[in-house]
Design an enzyme around this catalytic site. Structure first.
Site, PDB file in Angstrom:
ATOM      1  CG  ASN A  10      21.729  45.454 -38.265  1.00 17.80           C
ATOM      2  OD1 ASN A  10      20.555  45.294 -37.899  1.00 17.80           O
ATOM      3  ND2 ASN A  10      22.186  46.613 -38.722  1.00 17.80           N
ATOM      4  CE  LYS A  12      21.666  46.885 -42.295  1.00 17.98           C
ATOM      5  NZ  LYS A  12      22.319  47.700 -43.293  1.00 17.98           N
ATOM      6  CG  HIS A  95      23.093  51.216 -38.467  1.00 18.79           C
ATOM      7  ND1 HIS A  95      22.763  51.675 -39.716  1.00 18.79           N
ATOM      8  CD2 HIS A  95      23.734  50.039 -38.650  1.00 18.79           C
ATOM      9  CE1 HIS A  95      23.196  50.804 -40.618  1.00 18.79           C
ATOM     10  NE2 HIS A  95      23.788  49.801 -39.995  1.00 18.79           N
ATOM     11  CD  GLU A  97      20.799  50.942 -42.806  1.00 21.30           C
ATOM     12  OE1 GLU A  97      20.105  50.275 -42.023  1.00 21.30           O
ATOM     13  OE2 GLU A  97      21.571  50.421 -43.645  1.00 21.30           O
ATOM     14  CD  GLU A 166      28.048  48.917 -39.536  1.00 21.71           C
ATOM     15  OE1 GLU A 166      28.026  47.735 -39.871  1.00 21.71           O
ATOM     16  OE2 GLU A 166      27.022  49.598 -39.367  1.00 21.71           O
ATOM     17  N   GLY A 172      25.800  47.915 -47.386  1.00 19.36           N
ATOM     18  CA  GLY A 172      24.790  47.460 -48.330  1.00 19.36           C
ATOM     19  C   GLY A 172      25.145  47.715 -49.785  1.00 19.36           C
ATOM     20  CB  SER A 212      30.033  45.154 -48.315  1.00 17.23           C
ATOM     21  OG  SER A 212      28.999  46.008 -48.800  1.00 17.23           O
TER      22      SER A 212
HETATM   23  P1  PGA Z   1      25.854  45.240 -44.837  1.00 20.28           P
HETATM   24  O1  PGA Z   1      25.315  46.094 -43.583  1.00 20.28           O
HETATM   25  O2  PGA Z   1      26.681  44.096 -44.260  1.00 20.28           O
HETATM   26  O3  PGA Z   1      24.640  44.774 -45.530  1.00 20.28           O
HETATM   27  O4  PGA Z   1      26.712  46.145 -45.656  1.00 20.28           O
HETATM   28  C1  PGA Z   1      26.111  46.313 -42.458  1.00 20.28           C
HETATM   29  C2  PGA Z   1      25.339  47.125 -41.441  1.00 20.28           C
HETATM   30  O5  PGA Z   1      24.583  48.018 -41.827  1.00 20.28           O
HETATM   31  O6  PGA Z   1      25.467  46.903 -40.222  1.00 20.28           O
END
Ligand code: PGA
Length: 248
Positions: A10, A12, A95, A97, A166, A172, A212
């Site tokens: 992903n 982003k 997601h 976010e 997640e 992140g 992560s």
């Molecule tokens: P990350 O993000 O691997 O940077 O923690 C995962 C995601 O948001 O899909």
């Protein structure tokens, strides 16, 4: 034997088309012998280009969001049919976010899920809890996310659903869930999916872990019985790093 894992990236809101081209040129030669299903969710503006670049490879190209309407006066939005038309094979929905920064509700996510599936896009439905919710017991929260998005969906549509667990506290942050924590939660999600979607359909939905995931811990997740793959954010941004995470 375990199924072929699904490894999704992903990006982003990263990468111009020029950067996307350099990435695919570096990534594809390294994926000729992989033992995984691989896909990358790219920004809207890079879908067509990435689809073209991925041609002849097994890498799927996807999007990170869409609107739930067929079309209409929604300035700045993108419809599912536009994603398919640009070459997207899957779309990430719900997601964290989107849920937290853009206030997407359960109802809105449900509408998007149905629309995407009707446009023949595979849906990667993200669910996850905050640290406070985990401490209080994550089950209620995840159950609500799963039921609102997938409850009463036509069985024929469920074959194109992937669920990504997640935990918000792991996205992140560099702090992933432990493989044991993820495995326990996945086991619970699997049985909940069997209740919501029916045993046969609920058993088949691939369950990915995200938050992560990196080169140094991906194997620990993939070897867990109830983890069918991973959704990788930050560590998918560098072609070399992402390639090295995919089982060969
Ligand atoms: P990350 O993000 O691997 O940077 O923690 C995962 C995601 O948001 O899909």
């Amino acid at each position: 034997m375990k199924k072929r894992p699904v490894i999704l990236g992903n990006w982003k809101m990263y990468k111009t088309n020029r950067e996307a081209k350099a990435y695919f040129e570096a990534l594809l030669p390294q994926l000729s012998e992989v033992k995984a299903t691989v896909g990358i969710a790219v920004p809207f503006t890079a879908i067509s280009l990435c689809k073209e670049l991925a041609e002849g490879s097994s890498v799927m190209v996807g999007a990170q969001n869409m609107h739930s309407a067929f079309e209409g006066a929604f300035t700045g939005e993108i419809a599912g049919k536009m994603l398919s038309d640009a070459g997207a094979q899957f779309v990430i929905l719900g997601h964290s976010e989107r849920r937290t920064l853009f206030q997407e509700s359960h109802e809105e996510i449900r509408k998007k899920v149905e629309k995407a599936l009707n446009e023949e896009l595979t849906v990667v439905l993200c669910i996850g809890e905050t640290l406070e919710q985990r401490k209080a017991g994550y089950e209620e929260h995840l159950q609500e996310q799963l039921t609102s998005a997938l409850g009463d969906l036509k069985k024929t549509l469920l074959s194109k659903v992937i669920v990504a667990y997640e935990p918000i506290w792991a996205i992140g942050t560099g702090v992933s869930a432990s493989p044991k924590q993820a495995e326990e939660t996945h086991q619970w999600i699997r049985s909940t999916l069997e209740t919501i979607c029916g045993k046969t359909a609920g058993k088949k939905i691939p369950l990915l872990y995200g938050g992560s995931v990196k080169k140094t811990n991906i194997e620990n997740f993939l070897e867990q019985k109830h983890i069918d793959g991973t959704l990788v954010g930050g560590a998918s941004l560098k072609a070399q790093e992402f390639a090295s995470m995919i089982p060969h």
